[in-house]
Design a protein around this motif. Structure first.
Motif, PDB file in Angstrom:
ATOM      1  N   GLY A 195       0.808  -1.213   0.000  1.00 56.80           N
ATOM      2  CA  GLY A 195       0.000   0.000   0.000  1.00 56.80           C
ATOM      3  C   GLY A 195       0.837   1.256   0.000  1.00 56.80           C
ATOM      4  O   GLY A 195       0.496   2.254  -0.651  1.00 56.80           O
ATOM      5  N   ALA A 196       1.953   1.214   0.726  1.00 60.20           N
ATOM      6  CA  ALA A 196       2.852   2.367   0.752  1.00 60.20           C
ATOM      7  C   ALA A 196       3.502   2.564  -0.613  1.00 60.20           C
ATOM      8  O   ALA A 196       3.654   3.705  -1.075  1.00 60.20           O
ATOM      9  CB  ALA A 196       3.920   2.177   1.828  1.00 60.20           C
ATOM     10  N   GLU A 197       3.884   1.476  -1.278  1.00 61.47           N
ATOM     11  CA  GLU A 197       4.504   1.589  -2.600  1.00 61.47           C
ATOM     12  C   GLU A 197       3.520   2.125  -3.636  1.00 61.47           C
ATOM     13  O   GLU A 197       3.916   2.810  -4.581  1.00 61.47           O
ATOM     14  CB  GLU A 197       5.048   0.227  -3.026  1.00 61.47           C
ATOM     15  N   GLU A 198       2.237   1.827  -3.444  1.00 61.39           N
ATOM     16  CA  GLU A 198       1.215   2.341  -4.347  1.00 61.39           C
ATOM     17  C   GLU A 198       0.881   3.804  -4.061  1.00 61.39           C
ATOM     18  O   GLU A 198       0.165   4.449  -4.832  1.00 61.39           O
ATOM     19  CB  GLU A 198      -0.061   1.511  -4.238  1.00 61.39           C
ATOM     20  N   GLY A 199       1.383   4.333  -2.949  1.00 60.64           N
ATOM     21  CA  GLY A 199       1.113   5.710  -2.596  1.00 60.64           C
ATOM     22  C   GLY A 199      -0.252   5.947  -1.998  1.00 60.64           C
ATOM     23  O   GLY A 199      -0.718   7.087  -1.913  1.00 60.64           O
TER      24      GLY A 199
END
Length: 347
Positions: free
Chosen positions: A227-231
């Motif tokens: 989720g963090a990598e997807e922003g």
């Protein structure tokens, strides 16, 4: 002594036909015993199932499928995974506690999480009877939020709860380790959430936060990575002191000035992915699986995954896993008011 008596019986049985028949029967038994022993030596001869007692996409699921999934290269059989979520990991764990103790069924969970859920919910089985197989890593719980809110740090998050911008927090089921961590954040650290929104697994929690179904959630650092990598998800703080290998720049709530180092939250919020077998599983079978898991932690693919994700992968064996479970069951009641958690969970 048994072998000496058998020889005496065979010696004297040759004087009669009936005795010869009996001797032949004994020899047949010896052959059957030998075949069974050979089968034992050949373990495993069938696929091994690892029950993941949470939904897909969480930290437990990621660790098991990556690390244990590499162990089948060292076993000459396949390792299969079954997600059986519910009751904070207790439903799938119960299935394994009651499974045939033949080495072909294991469960993956992360002390102190599922053992604490067991202490709180008191289901009708003894989780402490499970046989330790291995621990393969460690990772912390973190608190995170939907990126649209641009929360600066844990102090800013507290302010927004106090101002009424947020009232809910998402986590795994009521009475689980995440629930206990959330209550500790509220009661001991000062995060004034009002409503705990429970989901079956960490993957569902992150999905809820990313979609803004619930704006703030608690989960593992590895489970929050996608989720963090997807922003769409912003880590706010690492809950225990010591930080996160997945998010190395993420400060703990103690480092951000909202808690003290050594607070009970440190004990509760660091997890150790581990594998367990049903009570009574032969130690020889456990040792075979443990050795394969140790080799799996050293596999190039697993090491690359650990480096890419920041997950800490490290092996310890059956004795250490068993001791870990015993320690959690002994020490958590000293850290957590279990009666209070039960009462609040029931209200």
């Amino acid at each position: 002594m048994e072998e000496v008596n058998r020889r005496r019986f065979l010696k004297h049985a040759t004087v009669a036909t009936a005795g010869v028949s009996l001797a032949a029967g004994c020899l047949g038994d010896d052959e059957d015993d030998g075949a069974e022993a050979e089968a034992e030596d050949d373990f495993p001869t069938d696929n091994i199932t690892i029950v993941i007692p949470f939904g897909e996409g969480g930290g437990t699921d990621d660790f098991a499928r990556t690390v244990a999934g590499a162990a089948d290269d060292h076993l000459d059989v396949s390792i299969q995974f079954e997600n059986e979520p519910g009751a904070g990991g207790l439903n799938g764990t119960q299935d394994v506690v009651q499974a045939e103790p033949d080495g072909y069924t294991l469960v993956a969970f992360n002390p102190p999480s599922t053992p604490t859920s067991w202490l709180v919910q008191q289901p009708p089985y003894e989780i402490g009877d499970l046989e330790g197989v291995a621990t393969v890593g460690r990772f912390p719980y973190i608190i995170y939020a939907n990126t649209d809110y641009e929360i600066e740090d844990f102090g800013d998050l507290i302010d927004r709860y106090e101002d009424g911008e947020f009232s809910q927090i998402a986590g795994q089921g009521v009475g689980t380790m995440v629930d206990v961590v959330a209550r500790t954040l509220r009661d001991d650290v000062g995060l004034p959430w009002e409503d705990y929104i429970a989901y079956d697994g960490g993957g569902e929690v992150t999905e809820a936060v990313m979609s803004d179904e619930v704006s703030v959630g608690i989960g593992t650092d590895s489970g929050a990575l996608a989720g963090a990598e997807e922003g769409r998800l912003e880590p706010i703080a690492c809950i225990p002191d010591g930080g996160s290998a997945v998010f190395p720049d993420l400060e703990s709530i103690a480092e951000q000035g909202s808690a003290e180092e050594g607070d009970p939250i440190d004990t509760l919020a660091m997890l150790q992915p581990s594998y367990w077998a049903p009570p009574g599983t032969p130690s020889e079978h456990i040792d075979v699986i443990a050795e394969a898991l140790e080799q799996a932690t050293e596999d190039e693919g697993v090491q690359e995954w650990a480096e890419d994700t920041g997950n800490v992968v490290e092996y310890s064996g059956p004795d250490e896993a068993s001791q870990l479970l015993a320690d959690v069951l002994e020490t958590v009641p000293d850290v957590v008011d279990l009666d209070e958690v039960r009462e609040e969970a029931e209200s």
